[in-house]
Design a protein around this motif. Structure first.
Motif, PDB file in Angstrom:
ATOM      1  N   PHE A  47       0.848  -1.189   0.000  1.00 50.92           N
ATOM      2  CA  PHE A  47       0.000   0.000   0.000  1.00 50.92           C
ATOM      3  C   PHE A  47       0.879   1.231   0.000  1.00 50.92           C
ATOM      4  CE2 PHE A  47      -2.629  -3.244   1.876  1.00 50.92           C
ATOM      5  CZ  PHE A  47      -3.923  -2.949   1.468  1.00 50.92           C
ATOM      6  N   LEU A  48       0.451   2.238  -0.722  1.00 52.21           N
ATOM      7  CA  LEU A  48       1.113   3.539  -0.716  1.00 52.21           C
ATOM      8  C   LEU A  48       0.010   4.574  -0.505  1.00 52.21           C
ATOM      9  CD1 LEU A  48       3.949   4.777  -1.087  1.00 52.21           C
ATOM     10  CD2 LEU A  48       3.361   5.133  -3.477  1.00 52.21           C
ATOM     11  N   ALA A  49       0.076   5.295   0.588  1.00 51.11           N
ATOM     12  CA  ALA A  49      -0.966   6.267   0.940  1.00 51.11           C
ATOM     13  C   ALA A  49      -2.350   5.619   0.892  1.00 51.11           C
ATOM     14  CB  ALA A  49      -0.890   7.481   0.019  1.00 51.11           C
ATOM     15  N   GLY A  50      -2.445   4.373   1.383  1.00 50.89           N
ATOM     16  CA  GLY A  50      -3.720   3.673   1.470  1.00 50.89           C
ATOM     17  C   GLY A  50      -4.193   2.991   0.202  1.00 50.89           C
ATOM     18  N   LYS A  51      -3.421   3.098  -0.875  1.00 52.71           N
ATOM     19  CA  LYS A  51      -3.815   2.516  -2.162  1.00 52.71           C
ATOM     20  C   LYS A  51      -2.917   1.322  -2.470  1.00 52.71           C
ATOM     21  CE  LYS A  51      -4.242   3.580  -7.001  1.00 52.71           C
ATOM     22  NZ  LYS A  51      -5.164   4.337  -7.767  1.00 52.71           N
ATOM     23  N   ILE A  52      -3.521   0.228  -2.972  1.00 50.81           N
ATOM     24  CA  ILE A  52      -2.729  -0.946  -3.351  1.00 50.81           C
ATOM     25  C   ILE A  52      -1.931  -0.625  -4.603  1.00 50.81           C
ATOM     26  CG2 ILE A  52      -2.799  -3.332  -4.189  1.00 50.81           C
ATOM     27  CD1 ILE A  52      -5.326  -3.746  -2.502  1.00 50.81           C
ATOM     28  N   VAL A  53      -0.592  -0.830  -4.506  1.00 43.98           N
ATOM     29  CA  VAL A  53       0.283  -0.551  -5.639  1.00 43.98           C
ATOM     30  C   VAL A  53       0.992  -1.807  -6.152  1.00 43.98           C
ATOM     31  CG1 VAL A  53       0.591   1.888  -5.023  1.00 43.98           C
ATOM     32  CG2 VAL A  53       2.206   0.164  -4.145  1.00 43.98           C
ATOM     33  N   SER A  54       0.844  -2.931  -5.443  1.00 40.46           N
ATOM     34  CA  SER A  54       1.414  -4.192  -5.913  1.00 40.46           C
ATOM     35  C   SER A  54       0.785  -5.338  -5.138  1.00 40.46           C
ATOM     36  CB  SER A  54       2.934  -4.216  -5.740  1.00 40.46           C
ATOM     37  OG  SER A  54       3.502  -5.302  -6.444  1.00 40.46           O
ATOM     38  N   LEU A  55       0.692  -6.501  -5.814  1.00 44.77           N
ATOM     39  CA  LEU A  55       0.067  -7.687  -5.221  1.00 44.77           C
ATOM     40  C   LEU A  55       0.867  -8.934  -5.522  1.00 44.77           C
ATOM     41  CD1 LEU A  55      -3.563  -6.955  -6.459  1.00 44.77           C
ATOM     42  CD2 LEU A  55      -2.860  -7.021  -4.061  1.00 44.77           C
ATOM     43  N   ALA A  56       0.724  -9.938  -4.662  1.00 45.74           N
ATOM     44  CA  ALA A  56       1.249 -11.284  -4.904  1.00 45.74           C
ATOM     45  C   ALA A  56       0.305 -12.250  -4.200  1.00 45.74           C
ATOM     46  CB  ALA A  56       2.669 -11.436  -4.368  1.00 45.74           C
ATOM     47  N   ARG A  57       0.000 -13.359  -4.864  1.00 46.59           N
ATOM     48  CA  ARG A  57      -0.951 -14.322  -4.314  1.00 46.59           C
ATOM     49  C   ARG A  57      -0.304 -15.690  -4.149  1.00 46.59           C
ATOM     50  NH1 ARG A  57      -6.349 -15.806  -7.683  1.00 46.59           N
ATOM     51  NH2 ARG A  57      -4.848 -16.816  -9.052  1.00 46.59           N
ATOM     52  N   CYS A  58      -0.688 -16.384  -3.075  1.00 45.86           N
ATOM     53  CA  CYS A  58      -0.320 -17.774  -2.861  1.00 45.86           C
ATOM     54  C   CYS A  58      -1.628 -18.562  -2.840  1.00 45.86           C
ATOM     55  CB  CYS A  58       0.426 -17.934  -1.541  1.00 45.86           C
ATOM     56  SG  CYS A  58       0.997 -19.616  -1.267  1.00 45.86           S
ATOM     57  N   ARG A  59      -1.802 -19.449  -3.817  1.00 46.82           N
ATOM     58  CA  ARG A  59      -3.038 -20.231  -3.946  1.00 46.82           C
ATOM     59  C   ARG A  59      -2.783 -21.680  -3.561  1.00 46.82           C
ATOM     60  NH1 ARG A  59      -7.665 -19.701  -8.301  1.00 46.82           N
ATOM     61  NH2 ARG A  59      -8.309 -18.309  -6.636  1.00 46.82           N
ATOM     62  N   ARG A  60      -3.656 -22.194  -2.701  1.00 46.76           N
ATOM     63  CA  ARG A  60      -3.560 -23.597  -2.271  1.00 46.76           C
ATOM     64  C   ARG A  60      -4.309 -24.477  -3.257  1.00 46.76           C
ATOM     65  NH1 ARG A  60      -1.607 -26.125   1.647  1.00 46.76           N
ATOM     66  NH2 ARG A  60      -1.359 -24.329   3.012  1.00 46.76           N
ATOM     67  N   HIS A  61      -3.585 -25.451  -3.805  1.00 45.38           N
ATOM     68  CA  HIS A  61      -4.167 -26.523  -4.607  1.00 45.38           C
ATOM     69  C   HIS A  61      -4.139 -27.765  -3.729  1.00 45.38           C
ATOM     70  CE1 HIS A  61      -4.030 -24.297  -8.447  1.00 45.38           C
ATOM     71  NE2 HIS A  61      -2.935 -23.746  -7.941  1.00 45.38           N
ATOM     72  N   ALA A  62      -4.861 -28.786  -4.102  1.00 42.88           N
ATOM     73  CA  ALA A  62      -4.890 -30.020  -3.304  1.00 42.88           C
ATOM     74  C   ALA A  62      -3.491 -30.606  -3.126  1.00 42.88           C
ATOM     75  CB  ALA A  62      -5.819 -31.030  -3.950  1.00 42.88           C
ATOM     76  N   ASP A  63      -2.609 -30.334  -4.083  1.00 46.27           N
ATOM     77  CA  ASP A  63      -1.289 -30.966  -4.076  1.00 46.27           C
ATOM     78  C   ASP A  63      -0.115 -29.996  -4.001  1.00 46.27           C
ATOM     79  OD1 ASP A  63      -1.765 -29.921  -6.573  1.00 46.27           O
ATOM     80  OD2 ASP A  63      -1.449 -31.782  -7.655  1.00 46.27           O
ATOM     81  N   GLY A  64      -0.348 -28.753  -3.655  1.00 43.21           N
ATOM     82  CA  GLY A  64       0.762 -27.817  -3.522  1.00 43.21           C
ATOM     83  C   GLY A  64       0.315 -26.367  -3.532  1.00 43.21           C
ATOM     84  N   LEU A  65       1.248 -25.476  -3.206  1.00 41.40           N
ATOM     85  CA  LEU A  65       0.986 -24.043  -3.190  1.00 41.40           C
ATOM     86  C   LEU A  65       1.590 -23.373  -4.418  1.00 41.40           C
ATOM     87  CD1 LEU A  65       1.734 -23.108   0.536  1.00 41.40           C
ATOM     88  CD2 LEU A  65      -0.468 -23.614  -0.516  1.00 41.40           C
TER      89      LEU A  65
END
Length: 152
Positions: A47-65
């Motif tokens: 966040f920069l001044a309350g605004k999202i400026v970058s993202l990264a996601r970790c998703r769980r699958h049945a067999d791995g992340l």
């Protein structure tokens, strides 16, 4: 954390609560229309001044992340925000092995976090399934399968 030279604001990096996923979805609209799933995902934002400026996601699958959804809108690129989001994800998810299809020009960034290139066949089937459209030609899709062993 350093102050952003252009805005004078100090970036804040943290994991989103499920109630905040819609804000990530709005940013991802520019990036393949991704959406977060509170039942499967952990999303890390800068966040920069309350605004999202970058993202990264970790998703769980049945067999791995799977790590995906690393995205910074054009106007915020080149300031290290994606690196901050990935760093937060890696620290928070360090107890598990992590897999990804990395965009070729970002493999150096992921190598900084101990991701290494692997043959596509070494990805868990749940992760590999997302790129079945490439019919085994991930090089042609300009992505590279990568893996990070659990641990800090």
């Amino acid at each position: 954390m350093a102050t952003d030279i252009r805005s004078g604001a100090r970036p804040d990096v943290r994991e989103l609560r499920s109630a905040e996923f819609s804000a990530a979805d709005e940013v991802w609209r520019e990036y393949r229309g991704m959406v977060g799933d509170p039942g499967r995902d952990r999303i890390f934002a800068v966040f920069l001044a309350g605004k999202i400026v970058s993202l990264a996601r970790c998703r769980r699958h049945a067999d791995g992340l799977e790590v995906d959804g690393v995205f910074t809108p054009e106007q915020y690129r080149g300031r290290g925000y994606a690196r901050m989001a990935v760093a937060a994800l890696v620290v928070a998810c360090h107890n598990d092995d992590l897999y990804m299809y990395a965009v070729e020009n970002l493999t150096g960034l992921y190598a900084e976090f101990r991701f290494m290139s692997i043959p596509e066949r070494d990805l868990p089937p749940g992760v590999r399934e997302r790129y079945t459209w490439a019919a085994g030609n991930v090089e042609g899709a300009e992505v590279r399968p990568m893996y990070r062993r659990a641990g800090l």
